[in-house]
Design a protein around this motif. Structure first.
Motif, PDB file in Angstrom:
ATOM      1  N   ASP A 197      -6.569 -31.210  -9.991  1.00  0.00           N
ATOM      2  CA  ASP A 197      -7.286 -29.708 -10.815  1.00  0.00           C
ATOM      3  C   ASP A 197      -8.236 -29.508  -9.637  1.00  0.00           C
ATOM      4  O   ASP A 197      -8.370 -28.440  -9.446  1.00  0.00           O
ATOM      5  CB  ASP A 197      -7.064 -29.390 -12.017  1.00  0.00           C
ATOM      6  CG  ASP A 197      -5.658 -30.046 -12.474  1.00  0.00           C
ATOM      7  OD1 ASP A 197      -4.991 -29.448 -11.862  1.00  0.00           O
ATOM      8  OD2 ASP A 197      -5.086 -30.204 -13.348  1.00  0.00           O
ATOM      9  N   GLY A 205      -2.963 -23.484  -5.100  1.00  0.00           N
ATOM     10  CA  GLY A 205      -2.405 -23.350  -6.149  1.00  0.00           C
ATOM     11  C   GLY A 205      -1.074 -23.798  -6.904  1.00  0.00           C
ATOM     12  O   GLY A 205      -1.416 -24.324  -8.520  1.00  0.00           O
ATOM     13  N   LEU A 256      -8.895 -27.527  -6.565  1.00  0.00           N
ATOM     14  CA  LEU A 256      -7.854 -26.715  -6.650  1.00  0.00           C
ATOM     15  C   LEU A 256      -9.025 -25.593  -7.441  1.00  0.00           C
ATOM     16  O   LEU A 256      -9.267 -24.397  -6.328  1.00  0.00           O
ATOM     17  CB  LEU A 256      -6.904 -26.775  -7.703  1.00  0.00           C
ATOM     18  CG  LEU A 256      -6.376 -25.082  -7.762  1.00  0.00           C
ATOM     19  CD1 LEU A 256      -5.539 -24.591  -6.934  1.00  0.00           C
ATOM     20  CD2 LEU A 256      -5.348 -25.130  -8.777  1.00  0.00           C
ATOM     21  N   PRO A 314      -2.073 -16.066  -8.309  1.00  0.00           N
ATOM     22  CA  PRO A 314      -2.175 -17.162  -7.804  1.00  0.00           C
ATOM     23  C   PRO A 314      -2.018 -17.073  -6.675  1.00  0.00           C
ATOM     24  O   PRO A 314      -0.787 -16.578  -6.016  1.00  0.00           O
ATOM     25  CB  PRO A 314      -1.052 -17.859  -8.941  1.00  0.00           C
ATOM     26  CG  PRO A 314       0.038 -17.157  -8.851  1.00  0.00           C
ATOM     27  CD  PRO A 314      -1.206 -15.669  -9.268  1.00  0.00           C
ATOM     28  N   SER A 324     -11.673 -22.487  -4.981  1.00  0.00           N
ATOM     29  CA  SER A 324     -10.838 -21.337  -4.874  1.00  0.00           C
ATOM     30  C   SER A 324     -11.791 -20.465  -5.030  1.00  0.00           C
ATOM     31  O   SER A 324     -10.884 -19.026  -5.385  1.00  0.00           O
ATOM     32  CB  SER A 324      -9.588 -21.615  -5.608  1.00  0.00           C
ATOM     33  OG  SER A 324     -10.314 -22.061  -7.440  1.00  0.00           O
ATOM     34  N   VAL A 352      -4.256 -22.427 -12.546  1.00  0.00           N
ATOM     35  CA  VAL A 352      -3.928 -21.639 -11.958  1.00  0.00           C
ATOM     36  C   VAL A 352      -4.187 -20.113 -11.859  1.00  0.00           C
ATOM     37  O   VAL A 352      -4.356 -19.421 -11.098  1.00  0.00           O
ATOM     38  CB  VAL A 352      -2.684 -21.878 -11.605  1.00  0.00           C
ATOM     39  CG1 VAL A 352      -2.310 -20.830 -10.470  1.00  0.00           C
ATOM     40  CG2 VAL A 352      -2.845 -23.513 -10.696  1.00  0.00           C
TER      41      VAL A 352
END
Length: 276
Positions: A265, A226, A268, A222, A272, A215
């Protein structure tokens, strides 16, 4: 023949093998690999997971027999040890060969991850540094995926660190169901020395640290996504371990919680923005 094939599948530790392969495939797609590149990454990681899983059951065959592990194909006679040894050798040789599609640096990194994992199976499993191969092998995974891109870009340090932390946490969670059996057969890795409570705390802390690294590592503030992943990294292991306490006998819920956090994870990560 069908019984032998099924036995080989079961001896490969199919659940974590499939999860790690899926994570690597998603990461390869997320960092910009072509379809061929994604396939090469997936096949390399799958071969590595097969080699490690088969090697583990081969090396632990006597120990598994001593504690009555009926879930192990080698101890039940579904797969003969020579056949398992041959399968392990083929899968291990395939790893650097397949990884060469991404270049020599990627192949070297994939080979490092494989060798580190094999060294865990013997002799490091019963030592105070048993967590080290997990950290090295998991850290090598995203490094291999990034290095396999055209031009072999350097993987970000925060990405490698997050994967290494995740791997270390996986070690403590993975050993929890086997602590009693391991004690009977003389295995004394780091989780055994810390005990169940210490291992649970170590796993939870390492999983949280891995998610925080993902993150906070990329540039910029962030996101709410996150921060939600950080909350999940706290909640999912707690729920998994609570569920495991309600399950009689050997329970893999703690390790499955790690797999869930790993998938959260990587989702994410790939949603991102660009990693490299």
């Amino acid at each position: 023949m069908s019984t032998r094939v099924l036995g080989l599948v079961r001896a490969s530790h199919p659940e974590p093998a499939a999860a790690v392969t899926v994570v690597a495939t998603l990461l390869a797609a997320g960092v910009g690999h072509s379809a061929a590149g994604v396939a090469a990454v997936a096949l390399t990681v799958l071969a590595s997971q097969l080699a490690v899983g088969w090697s583990n059951d081969l090396i632990d065959a006597d120990r598994d027999a001593a504690v009555g592990r009926t879930d192990k194909p080698v101890t039940t006679g579904e797969v003969a040890r020579p056949a398992l040894a041959r399968a392990t050798a083929v899968a291990a040789v395939a790893v650097p060969v397949l990884a060469l599609a991404g270049g020599p640096a990627a192949a070297a990194c994939a080979t490092l991850g494989l060798v580190s994992a094999l060294l865990y199976n013997r002799p490091l499993k019963s030592t105070p540094v048993s967590v080290l191969p997990y950290a090295v092998s998991f850290g090598a995974l995203p490094a291999f995926v990034v290095l396999a891109l055209p031009g072999s870009p350097m993987p970000p340090a925060w990405l490698v660190a997050a994967a290494a932390l995740l791997g270390a946490g996986a070690h403590f969670a993975n050993v929890l169901p086997d602590l009693a059996d391991d004690a009977r057969t003389g295995v004394r890795g780091l989780p055994h020395r810390l005990g169940p409570v210490g291992s649970r705390l170590a796993a939870a802390g390492l999983l949280l640290a891995a998610t925080v690294a993902l993150v906070l590592g990329p540039p910029g503030p962030p996101s709410w996504t996150g921060l939600s992943a950080v909350a999940a990294a706290v909640a999912v292991p707690a729920v998994g371990w609570y569920a495991g306490r309600a399950t009689a006998g050997r329970s893999a819920t703690a390790f499955r919680a790690v797999l869930v956090v790993a998938l959260i994870d990587v989702v994410l990560l790939v949603t991102s923005g660009r990693v490299v």
